[in-house]
Each structure stands twice: as C-alpha cells, then as structure tokens.
Design an enzyme around this catalytic site. Structure first.
Site, PDB file in Angstrom:
ATOM      1  N   GLU A 292       0.884  -1.179   0.000  1.00 25.43           N
ATOM      2  CA  GLU A 292       0.000   0.000   0.000  1.00 25.43           C
ATOM      3  C   GLU A 292       0.915   1.220   0.000  1.00 25.43           C
ATOM      4  O   GLU A 292       1.364   1.672   1.051  1.00 25.43           O
ATOM      5  CB  GLU A 292      -0.900  -0.003   1.245  1.00 25.43           C
ATOM      6  CG  GLU A 292      -1.823  -1.206   1.350  1.00 25.43           C
ATOM      7  CD  GLU A 292      -3.062  -1.094   0.457  1.00 25.43           C
ATOM      8  OE1 GLU A 292      -3.256  -0.038  -0.177  1.00 25.43           O
ATOM      9  OE2 GLU A 292      -3.812  -2.074   0.386  1.00 25.43           O
ATOM     10  N   CYS A 326      -2.562   9.228   2.125  1.00 20.72           N
ATOM     11  CA  CYS A 326      -2.155   8.636   0.844  1.00 20.72           C
ATOM     12  C   CYS A 326      -3.172   9.007  -0.227  1.00 20.72           C
ATOM     13  O   CYS A 326      -2.840   9.052  -1.402  1.00 20.72           O
ATOM     14  CB  CYS A 326      -2.008   7.130   0.972  1.00 20.72           C
ATOM     15  SG  CYS A 326      -3.416   6.357   1.757  1.00 20.72           S
TER      16      CYS A 326
HETATM   17  N1  LIG Z   1      -1.531   3.325  -0.007  1.00 20.61           N
HETATM   18  C1  LIG Z   1      -1.779   3.391   1.289  1.00 20.61           C
HETATM   19  O1  LIG Z   1      -2.677   2.733   1.811  1.00 20.61           O
HETATM   20  C2  LIG Z   1      -0.961   4.275   2.172  1.00 20.61           C
HETATM   21  C3  LIG Z   1      -1.421   4.574   3.470  1.00 20.61           C
HETATM   22  C4  LIG Z   1      -0.649   5.408   4.270  1.00 20.61           C
HETATM   23  C5  LIG Z   1       0.545   5.925   3.790  1.00 20.61           C
HETATM   24  N2  LIG Z   1       0.967   5.619   2.543  1.00 20.61           N
HETATM   25  C6  LIG Z   1       2.200   6.188   2.003  1.00 20.61           C
HETATM   26  O2  LIG Z   1       3.206   6.189   3.017  1.00 20.61           O
HETATM   27  C7  LIG Z   1       4.097   7.276   2.812  1.00 20.61           C
HETATM   28  C8  LIG Z   1       4.266   8.074   4.082  1.00 20.61           C
HETATM   29  O3  LIG Z   1       4.667   7.253   5.140  1.00 20.61           O
HETATM   30  P1  LIG Z   1       6.170   7.135   5.690  1.00 20.61           P
HETATM   31  O4  LIG Z   1       6.883   8.418   5.456  1.00 20.61           O
HETATM   32  O5  LIG Z   1       6.051   6.595   7.072  1.00 20.61           O
HETATM   33  O6  LIG Z   1       6.760   6.022   4.705  1.00 20.61           O
HETATM   34  P2  LIG Z   1       8.190   5.263   4.784  1.00 20.61           P
HETATM   35  O7  LIG Z   1       8.275   4.443   3.552  1.00 20.61           O
HETATM   36  O8  LIG Z   1       9.284   6.210   5.053  1.00 20.61           O
HETATM   37  O9  LIG Z   1       8.072   4.325   6.086  1.00 20.61           O
HETATM   38  C9  LIG Z   1       7.054   3.364   6.215  1.00 20.61           C
HETATM   39  C10 LIG Z   1       7.502   2.277   7.182  1.00 20.61           C
HETATM   40  O10 LIG Z   1       8.579   1.540   6.591  1.00 20.61           O
HETATM   41  C11 LIG Z   1       9.641   1.414   7.522  1.00 20.61           C
HETATM   42  N3  LIG Z   1      10.870   1.258   6.741  1.00 20.61           N
HETATM   43  C12 LIG Z   1      11.743   2.215   6.341  1.00 20.61           C
HETATM   44  N4  LIG Z   1      12.727   1.671   5.593  1.00 20.61           N
HETATM   45  C13 LIG Z   1      12.469   0.338   5.521  1.00 20.61           C
HETATM   46  C14 LIG Z   1      13.106  -0.761   4.870  1.00 20.61           C
HETATM   47  N5  LIG Z   1      14.201  -0.597   4.130  1.00 20.61           N
HETATM   48  N6  LIG Z   1      12.549  -1.985   4.981  1.00 20.61           N
HETATM   49  C15 LIG Z   1      11.410  -2.170   5.694  1.00 20.61           C
HETATM   50  N7  LIG Z   1      10.763  -1.165   6.344  1.00 20.61           N
HETATM   51  C16 LIG Z   1      11.287   0.077   6.246  1.00 20.61           C
HETATM   52  C17 LIG Z   1       9.538   2.674   8.344  1.00 20.61           C
HETATM   53  O11 LIG Z   1      10.227   2.556   9.558  1.00 20.61           O
HETATM   54  C18 LIG Z   1       8.021   2.786   8.519  1.00 20.61           C
HETATM   55  O12 LIG Z   1       7.557   1.942   9.538  1.00 20.61           O
HETATM   56  C19 LIG Z   1       3.472   8.094   1.692  1.00 20.61           C
HETATM   57  O13 LIG Z   1       4.121   7.787   0.492  1.00 20.61           O
HETATM   58  C20 LIG Z   1       2.038   7.632   1.668  1.00 20.61           C
HETATM   59  O14 LIG Z   1       1.374   7.827   0.430  1.00 20.61           O
HETATM   60  C21 LIG Z   1       0.249   4.792   1.728  1.00 20.61           C
END
Ligand SMILES: NC(=O)c1ccc[n+]([C@@H]2O[C@H](COP(=O)([O-])OP(=O)(O)OC[C@H]3O[C@@H](n4cnc5c(N)ncnc54)[C@H](O)[C@@H]3O)[C@@H](O)[C@H]2O)c1
Length: 537
Positions: A292, A326
């Site tokens: 997602e 998102c």
């Molecule tokens: N499509 C959806 O349902 C949905 C919902 C909410 C947010 N989002 C998206 O999320 C983003 C914002 O959230 P964010 O800034 O927390 O995102 P992010 O990708 O920076 O982090 C998301 C999660 O991934 C973890 N993470 C970071 N690096 C990782 C790795 N290499 N391997 C595994 N896990 C890792 C982080 O610690 C965090 O828990 C936006 O792009 C938004 O559109 C999408």
C-alpha cells in the site's frame, strides 16, 4: 480549550540522554496532568517498545516522541533491534500453531473483544493519534473508529469466509476450495495512519487464523505501544499465546522482518521507494506481499459537475490531514469553462481556513501541522521547484510562523500537467490545478502519473460517469463519482494500482490475501478414474 492548556502547561523537567549520550533537560507531556489520557493508556515517561508475550524495553535506540504542533516531547519509547524482532517472530510462530487450530468463529470472538476494548479507549487513543501524528482530533478518533469497524467486519467474516464447490468431470467426485491461514503475517505501517493500518491488517489476518508481528513507524511509536497494549491485554485475558507481537523499531528492524522466511505475508504501508525494495525482496524469497504505497490523486471537475459539491470535496481532499493522506487530492483537473471561477472560489476557502489553524487537540482546529521538519523541507523544496518550472503560487507557499511544523495550504497553477514535480508525490498540502478541454484529456492526465491509488470525477452526466469508471476511465484502485478521492470506507477493498503497489486491504474479498487457497478433489466413488479420461494400465 486543550490548546490553551497546552500553552499554559507547567514544565516538567528531568534528565535524559540524547542521541549523542549527553545528559540534557527534557520536558515530557506525559508527566503533565493535563494530558492525563496518556496515563489512561498506560504510557509512562519511558515505554518498552517490544512485546513478545511480555512487554520489555527493546535494546535499540530510545526514541523521543514529539508533538508536531508544539515541538515538545510527549514521552520516549525504547525501540527494538533485530534480536528483539527474532524473539517476536519465534513467539508468533509458536502462537500460530495453536491459534490456527481454533474454530474461526472462536477467533472472531477474540476479535470482537478487541473491538469492544478499543471502543472503551476510543477517546484517549484518538487523542494520542492526534497528538503524536498531528491530525485533528475528529480524524484521530475516526482512525480508532476504523479499527473498531474492521473488528466488527472481521467478526462477521469469521463465520462467512467460504470456499467454492465446482463440478468435477469425473463421476462421484467433488472439487472444493478451502482457504487456510498462512502463518505469521508481518505488518509494517506508515506514520500517517499509525493505528488504523495495523487494525485493518490484524483484524482480518487474525480471524483467518494467522499470527501478526507489527512494526509501526518510529515517529508514532507511542501509538504503536498504546494500541498493542489494548489488543494484547485482550489476548492475555483469554489465556492465549501471543498471536500479536510488536517490535517497534527503525528501518533495520523493518528490513529484517521483510527478509525473514518466517514471515509468510508482508503487509507494507509506506512510500513507493521503500515499498519497491520490500516487493523485490519478497519476490526473491517467494513470500507474499501486500503493498500500500504512495498516491498522486486527481479530482476531475467535468463541465457538468455539481459545483458546490466539487468545491467541498476539493477543499477536504486537498487540505484534510494537512495533505498527509495517501489519498490526498494532489491534482485538480478542471474543465476550461469552469477553471477560473473554481480556482478563485477555492482560493477564498483556503484563505478562510487560516482562521482554523491550530493545535490538533483544540476543538476549533481544522488544519494542523506537518509531521516533522523533514516534511516541512520537502514542502519548501516542492514549492521552489514548481516556481522554477514556471508555476504560479495562487495562495500559500510559506511556513506558518508558530511553534511546531506548520505550513500554509498551497495552490499552484500554470504548470505543465506532466511537470516532474506534479508527477511526484509530495506528502504536504500542495495541490496543482490544471485546465482541461474535455473529459478525454482530463482522464488521460489523471492516468499519466506512475501512482494509481485514488481518483474522483464530478459530473451529473451518466455517460461521463460511466466513462470515468470503465475501461476508458481512471486506472486507479479507487474510482469515485461525485465524492472526494480522499478517505475510504472499510467495506470496499482499499488499495491502488501501478506504483501504489497493487495491494488490497479491508473489505470485499481482501481477506483472501491473508489465506492460502487449497484446491481439493474428493473421490466419493469406489473407482479411481483419472482426469481427462486417461487410461493408465
Ligand atoms: N496506499 C496506502 O494505503 C498508504 C497509506 C498510508 C501511507 N501511505 C504512504 O506512506 C508514505 C508516508 O509514510 P512514511 O513516510 O512513514 O513512509 P516510509 O516508507 O518512510 O516508512 C514506512 C515504514 O517503513 C519502515 N521502513 C523504512 N525503511 C524500511 C526498509 N528498508 N525496509 C522495511 N521497512 C522500512 C519505516 O520505519 C516505517 O515503519 C506516503 O508515500 C504515503 O502515500 C500509503
């Protein structure tokens, strides 16, 4: 009211070590009686961020959780390491062995109790979501409500998720389809929905018979701890093994979870950049993944649109959660005949909104802060890039001078529809506006970005509406007519196409992602005919 209290809150000082090990003075909102809801949730000044059947302080970094509307420290979480995660996974695998044998309606009963417990904590947990993430209070409470709703949904599902029966070509044979659990489901969630995303995944995964291991975003660690406490208390009261575990941590913990073979399904919510690495790793080890990822959502206003509704939808879609959903509306594609009037009216609404900027816990606030300093920088960079490309800032574009991470909601016109800054997701309250000559052009622009999460078309014309939802229409996972592209209900399958990752969560048949399909042929004859009539003797 609460915002007034916030400003007047007495300072509580104590000594802590910062990231460099230096002892510094810190102020903790958790020690302030005016934030009593934090204690109601069982939170302390320093909280263990690991639950593997019992709560413990992780051996990782101690993270200070910040209120983005004031910059003040709420409390700390001692996060986990890869070793802590290892214990959580081992506990999850053992718990799964027992949990999978229990009847699905019994599993539903446990999820019903989780939903009831969440109902009791709706207000305090909602306040914590608002305080730590920075969304306004009704949205914080709404997030907890989503978890409650998905529990109700999952309870029903626990008596309904069925397989099919197909006719066999062989006499006295029956072909069945049965859905079995996968094992341990890993959940990695983003900061902007720190409670609900775990809920959508956990409720469905549990009734299907899986165990869940969760890692929330580091900057919303308190929500992870408080939510997991509510859920795991119910599990413990029922003398069940730890079918839900938590290893709050940073990217290293996430990476490890993704690469661990014990995780049969990796449900990842976050940016497209990180999601891509998750998808590649899961493919490499033939694990399943549910992605997602980022959106770049457009709202099309056709020439026959119900204008007031479209204006209301754009206002909420662009500005709600300060642009940090998102599904936030990032592009407005407006019919050329309506463009000037629509942009002018929207700009006026934006100007009025500035009276409603405030702390998320204040009743009157409609517009809160960005989540952190990095988000503010991303916002400023995007505005600068847009202007350099010839964009005109219709309103906004600057930081709001007050404590915390506030920026002005921003409308930018005059850019090419395919400018690089337009095609990128900037997780901030910036909307780009475009003038389209007809619906075909508008749909082509809707579809030309990499992301494919949410979209909306405003029209009163039935032919246009069906074009929008059909094979010549929007290529997104969510395709709305006459309602905002922002936000969704749990009843439908939630998720998006293309670089949004292709996953589906919540309603409809999304539960199938959490199960493995067994195709079963039962021979209830006394002969052994082979398929396709093959004779083998
Ligand atoms: N499509 C959806 O349902 C949905 C919902 C909410 C947010 N989002 C998206 O999320 C983003 C914002 O959230 P964010 O800034 O927390 O995102 P992010 O990708 O920076 O982090 C998301 C999660 O991934 C973890 N993470 C970071 N690096 C990782 C790795 N290499 N391997 C595994 N896990 C890792 C982080 O610690 C965090 O828990 C936006 O792009 C938004 O559109 C999408």
């Amino acid at each position: 009211m609460i915002g007034t209290l916030l400003r007047r809150a007495p300072k509580v000082h104590c000594l802590v070590r910062n990231a460099t090990g230096t002892r510094t003075m810190a102020t903790y909102l958790v020690d302030d009686a005016k934030y009593g809801f934090l204690k109601d949730l069982g939170l302390q000044r320093v909280n263990g961020g690991v639950y593997d059947g019992r709560w413990s302080a992780g051996a990782g970094r101690k993270i200070q959780s910040i209120d983005p509307a004031s910059g003040r420290v709420i409390a700390e979480v001692a996060t986990g390491t890869e070793q802590d995660l290892d214990r959580c996974l081992a506990a999850g695998v053992a718990a799964y062995e027992q949990w999978r044998t229990m009847p699905a309606p019994y599993r539903g009963e446990i999820v019903r109790q989780i939903g009831d417990e969440l109902r009791k904590y709706r207000e305090p947990l909602g306040k914590l979501v608002a305080l730590e993430m920075g969304k306004i209070l009704p949205e914080g409470v709404g997030e907890v409500q989503e978890f409650v709703d998905i529990c109700d949904y999952a309870v029903g599902l626990s008596r309904m998720f069925g397989g099919a029966i197909f006719p066999s070509e062989r006499p006295q044979h029956t072909i069945l389809e049965k859905w079995n659990p996968l094992g341990v489901v890993g959940v990695i969630s983003a900061f902007n929905f720190p409670c609900a995303v775990f809920g959508w995944n956990a409720a469905i995964a549990l009734v299907v018979g899986n165990a869940v291991v969760w890692k929330g975003a580091p900057t919303t660690s308190l929500v992870s701890v408080a939510t997991a406490k509510i859920v795991t208390d119910v599990i413990e009261r029922n003398n069940l093994p730890p079918i839900v575990t938590l290893c709050q941590g940073e990217a290293d913990v996430g990476k490890r979870m993704v690469s661990d073979e014990r995780v049969k399904l990796m449900s990842f919510t976050g940016s497209t950049a990180v999601g891509r690495t998750v998808g590649v790793e899961m493919q490499r080890r033939f694990g399943r993944c549910l992605l997602e990822l980022g959106g770049n959502n457009a709202l099309i206003i056709n020439e026959d649109a119900p204008l007031q509704m479209a204006l209301d939808a754009a206002f909420f879609g662009c500005i709600g959660t300060a642009g940090q959903r998102c599904t936030t509306t990032r592009r407005l594609i407006i019919h050329e005949q309506l463009y000037a009037d629509f942009v002018q009216k929207l700009t006026k609404r934006y100007a009025n909104l500035l009276q409603r900027v405030g702390h998320p816990l204040e009743q009157a606030t409609l517009y809160g802060p960005l989540h952190n300093q990095q988000a503010v920088q991303n916002y400023l960079d995007a505005v600068k890039e847009a202007v350099a490309l010839g964009g005109k800032v219709e309103c906004g574009g600057k930081i709001i001078e007050r404590p915390g991470f506030f920026v002005e909601p921003t409308i930018i016109s005059n850019l090419p529809h395919d400018a690089p800054v337009v095609k990128r997701e900037t997780f901030a309250p910036i909307v780009y506006v475009f003038k389209a000559k007809d619906l075909n052009e508008a749909i082509a622009w809707n579809n030309e970005v990499d992301q494919g999460l949410s979209s909306a078309l405003f029209t009163n014309n039935v032919q246009s509406a069906f074009q929008g939802i059909g094979e010549n229409g929007s290529d997104c996972g969510i395709v709305n007519i006459n309602t905002s592209p922002s936000g969704a209900e749990i009843g439908g399958a939630f998720g998006g196409e293309k670089h949004t990752g292709g996953g589906r969560e919540s309603g409809s048949d999304s539960w199938k992602q959490y199960a493995r399909r067994s195709t079963i042929t039962v021979n209830h004859s006394t002969e052994l005919p082979l398929a396709q009539g093959i004779q083998f003797e």
